[in-house]
Structures are given as C-alpha cells and as structure tokens.
Design a protein around this motif. Structure first.
Motif, mmCIF file in Angstrom:
data_model
loop_
_atom_site.group_PDB
_atom_site.id
_atom_site.type_symbol
_atom_site.label_atom_id
_atom_site.label_comp_id
_atom_site.label_asym_id
_atom_site.label_seq_id
_atom_site.Cartn_x
_atom_site.Cartn_y
_atom_site.Cartn_z
ATOM 1 N N ALA A 9 17.856 -11.053 4.214
ATOM 2 C CA ALA A 9 16.981 -10.701 3.093
ATOM 3 C C ALA A 9 15.542 -10.518 3.575
ATOM 4 O O ALA A 9 14.867 -9.552 3.196
ATOM 5 N N THR A 10 15.089 -11.444 4.425
ATOM 6 C CA THR A 10 13.721 -11.349 4.927
ATOM 7 C C THR A 10 13.530 -10.078 5.748
ATOM 8 O O THR A 10 12.485 -9.417 5.659
ATOM 9 N N LEU A 11 14.540 -9.710 6.508
ATOM 10 C CA LEU A 11 14.449 -8.477 7.301
ATOM 11 C C LEU A 11 14.348 -7.251 6.397
ATOM 12 O O LEU A 11 13.560 -6.342 6.657
ATOM 13 N N VAL A 12 15.142 -7.249 5.319
ATOM 14 C CA VAL A 12 15.072 -6.137 4.353
ATOM 15 C C VAL A 12 13.683 -6.096 3.715
ATOM 16 O O VAL A 12 13.068 -5.035 3.582
ATOM 17 N N GLY A 13 13.180 -7.261 3.346
ATOM 18 C CA GLY A 13 11.846 -7.339 2.749
ATOM 19 C C GLY A 13 10.768 -6.856 3.705
ATOM 20 O O GLY A 13 9.849 -6.136 3.311
ATOM 21 N N LEU A 14 10.892 -7.242 4.958
ATOM 22 C CA LEU A 14 9.912 -6.800 5.954
ATOM 23 C C LEU A 14 9.982 -5.286 6.158
ATOM 24 O O LEU A 14 8.959 -4.632 6.347
ATOM 25 N N PHE A 15 11.191 -4.742 6.071
ATOM 26 C CA PHE A 15 11.355 -3.294 6.220
ATOM 27 C C PHE A 15 10.696 -2.558 5.043
ATOM 28 O O PHE A 15 9.911 -1.621 5.232
ATOM 29 N N GLY A 16 11.009 -2.996 3.826
ATOM 30 C CA GLY A 16 10.394 -2.387 2.636
ATOM 31 C C GLY A 16 8.879 -2.532 2.666
ATOM 32 O O GLY A 16 8.138 -1.593 2.388
ATOM 33 N N GLY A 17 8.429 -3.725 3.030
ATOM 34 C CA GLY A 17 7.001 -3.987 3.082
ATOM 35 C C GLY A 17 6.299 -3.163 4.143
ATOM 36 O O GLY A 17 5.175 -2.694 3.957
ATOM 37 N N THR A 18 6.979 -2.986 5.271
ATOM 38 C CA THR A 18 6.416 -2.167 6.342
ATOM 39 C C THR A 18 6.241 -0.725 5.866
ATOM 40 O O THR A 18 5.206 -0.094 6.102
ATOM 41 N N LEU A 19 7.236 -0.213 5.143
ATOM 42 C CA LEU A 19 7.145 1.165 4.632
ATOM 43 C C LEU A 19 6.005 1.325 3.629
ATOM 44 O O LEU A 19 5.191 2.247 3.737
ATOM 45 N N THR A 20 5.933 0.441 2.629
ATOM 46 C CA THR A 20 4.875 0.588 1.617
ATOM 47 C C THR A 20 3.499 0.335 2.221
ATOM 48 O O THR A 20 2.495 0.825 1.716
ATOM 49 N N THR A 21 3.459 -0.423 3.328
ATOM 50 C CA THR A 21 2.172 -0.669 3.979
ATOM 51 C C THR A 21 1.764 0.501 4.863
ATOM 52 O O THR A 21 0.635 0.999 4.751
ATOM 53 N N ILE A 22 2.675 0.964 5.719
ATOM 54 C CA ILE A 22 2.290 2.076 6.603
ATOM 55 C C ILE A 22 2.086 3.362 5.799
ATOM 56 O O ILE A 22 1.446 4.291 6.272
ATOM 57 N N ALA A 23 2.607 3.408 4.563
ATOM 58 C CA ALA A 23 2.372 4.556 3.683
ATOM 59 C C ALA A 23 0.876 4.817 3.514
ATOM 60 O O ALA A 23 0.446 5.967 3.403
ATOM 61 N N PHE A 24 0.091 3.752 3.547
ATOM 62 C CA PHE A 24 -1.344 3.912 3.310
ATOM 63 C C PHE A 24 -2.089 4.486 4.515
ATOM 64 O O PHE A 24 -3.185 5.003 4.365
ATOM 65 N N PHE A 25 -1.517 4.379 5.703
ATOM 66 C CA PHE A 25 -2.220 4.871 6.893
ATOM 67 C C PHE A 25 -2.452 6.391 6.871
ATOM 68 O O PHE A 25 -3.583 6.838 7.072
ATOM 69 N N PRO A 26 -1.389 7.220 6.624
ATOM 70 C CA PRO A 26 -1.669 8.671 6.557
ATOM 71 C C PRO A 26 -2.628 9.004 5.407
ATOM 72 O O PRO A 26 -3.414 9.951 5.513
ATOM 73 N N GLN A 27 -2.571 8.201 4.343
ATOM 74 C CA GLN A 27 -3.490 8.472 3.224
ATOM 75 C C GLN A 27 -4.933 8.163 3.609
ATOM 76 O O GLN A 27 -5.840 8.945 3.330
ATOM 77 N N VAL A 28 -5.144 7.021 4.269
ATOM 78 C CA VAL A 28 -6.496 6.662 4.696
ATOM 79 C C VAL A 28 -7.005 7.693 5.701
ATOM 80 O O VAL A 28 -8.162 8.127 5.641
ATOM 81 N N THR A 29 -6.155 8.132 6.616
ATOM 82 C CA THR A 29 -6.533 9.138 7.613
ATOM 83 C C THR A 29 -6.948 10.433 6.930
ATOM 84 O O THR A 29 -8.003 11.005 7.242
ATOM 85 N N LYS A 30 -6.128 10.887 5.984
ATOM 86 C CA LYS A 30 -6.416 12.135 5.278
ATOM 87 C C LYS A 30 -7.719 12.026 4.477
ATOM 88 O O LYS A 30 -8.573 12.915 4.536
ATOM 89 N N THR A 31 -7.851 10.914 3.761
ATOM 90 C CA THR A 31 -9.039 10.733 2.928
ATOM 91 C C THR A 31 -10.288 10.586 3.781
ATOM 92 O O THR A 31 -11.363 11.083 3.451
ATOM 93 N N TRP A 32 -10.147 9.895 4.913
ATOM 94 C CA TRP A 32 -11.254 9.709 5.851
ATOM 95 C C TRP A 32 -11.755 11.066 6.345
ATOM 96 O O TRP A 32 -12.962 11.311 6.431
ATOM 97 N N GLN A 33 -10.815 11.970 6.633
ATOM 98 C CA GLN A 33 -11.197 13.279 7.162
ATOM 99 C C GLN A 33 -11.745 14.219 6.093
ATOM 100 O O GLN A 33 -12.721 14.939 6.316
ATOM 101 N N THR A 34 -11.104 14.224 4.932
ATOM 102 C CA THR A 34 -11.471 15.199 3.901
ATOM 103 C C THR A 34 -12.592 14.715 2.984
ATOM 104 O O THR A 34 -13.301 15.523 2.392
ATOM 105 N N ARG A 35 -12.721 13.415 2.837
ATOM 106 C CA ARG A 35 -13.660 12.828 1.874
ATOM 107 C C ARG A 35 -13.402 13.374 0.460
ATOM 108 O O ARG A 35 -14.287 13.367 -0.385
#
Lengths: 96, 96
Positions: A14-40
């Motif tokens: 269960a913890t592994l599944v949770g870590l997987f889901g959490g990793t996805l919803t967390t790394i989801a923000f990285f491309p968004q921050v990158t895009k927003t950082w570049q485009t403003r």
C-alpha cells in the motif's frame, strides 16, 4: 499513531502504491513550474484554484503526519513548495 | 485493512483533518473548470502536468482504498473527474 520510522523500514505494498501516486502528482508540478517560469504567462490559471490547492496540500500534509502516512507527508511537502511557486507567479504576473 | 464503514461511523480527528484538506484540494478544481469552460483558454497549462496529475490522482484513490482512508477515496474520485475535464479541454483547444 504509527511512527515515520516504522514506514521507512517496512514499506508494504500500500505504501509503495501511495508513494507512486504521490510521486506522479508531485512531479506533475515540475513541467508546470518550468513552463510558467519561462513564459511568465499565468492568465489561464484561476487564482482561487491556486489558493485552495496550496492550502489544501498543506492540510493533506498535516493529515499525513496524523495517520503516519509516509507518502502523504513526503509528497505533500514538495507539492506545497511547487504550488506556492506557481501561486507567487500568478500574483506577480497577472490578476484574475 | 480498515473498512470504509468503520470510517463512516467513527470519524476521528485525523479523518476530519483529511476530509478538510481533501475538500480544499478538490473544490480548488471547480473555479478552474468554470474559468476554463468559459474562456476555452488553456495555453498556460502544461500538458505533461495535466497527464501526470490525472494519473497520479487515480493512483492516490487506489492507495486510499488500500489503507481504508475515506478522505483519500472520496476526494480523489471527484478530483479525478475534474482533472480529466481540464485535460480534455487542453487536448481539444490547444497543443504544447
């Protein structure tokens, strides 16, 4: 209340599944921050959404501590920081 | 594994905090869906972010079932539906 240590040394499925889901919803923000950082460019984001999301993620983290859920604690700490960054961009570079 | 029913009839303080956090991160998507529905403007969103977020929320829901967490189950079902809506808008109205 389970301790953080018991999770670190006994990662069940269960913890592994949770870590997987959490990793996805967390790394989801990285491309968004990158895009927003570049485009403003932030006009497509709802300010209400960002405020509610950032606050909610912080409370998820508290819930994680209360139930001793490593996935909730770790991933929401990182997600909180990233959503704050997007919120700051929204406030700085655009209204509404 | 705790059952869903045990939560429905014994809402402890941790569960209430989780439901509060989950309610916030879930209702966060409503103003966003409303705004996006009206403007059809989605270029500021990262497609990668939306795909990762939607997938991750789905896995959070599975984790919720595995650990018997009512807040995780309920809120991630709703959040999943709302994030799919924004993802569909992104795919339909803009690339990149």
């Amino acid at each position: 209340m389970q301790t953080l240590f018991s999770y670190l040394f006994e990662l069940d499925s269960a913890t592994l599944v949770g870590l997987f889901g959490g990793t996805l919803t967390t790394i989801a923000f990285f491309p968004q921050v990158t895009k927003t950082w570049q485009t403003r460019s932030v006009k497509d984001f709802s300010l209400s959404m960002l405020v509610l999301l950032t606050t909610g993620v912080f409370i998820w983290m508290i819930y994680g501590f209360m139930i001793g859920s490593l996935p909730l604690i770790l991933t929401n700490i990182v997600t909180f920081i990233l959503s704050v960054i997007i919120l700051v961009f929204k406030i700085r570079y655009n209204g509404n």
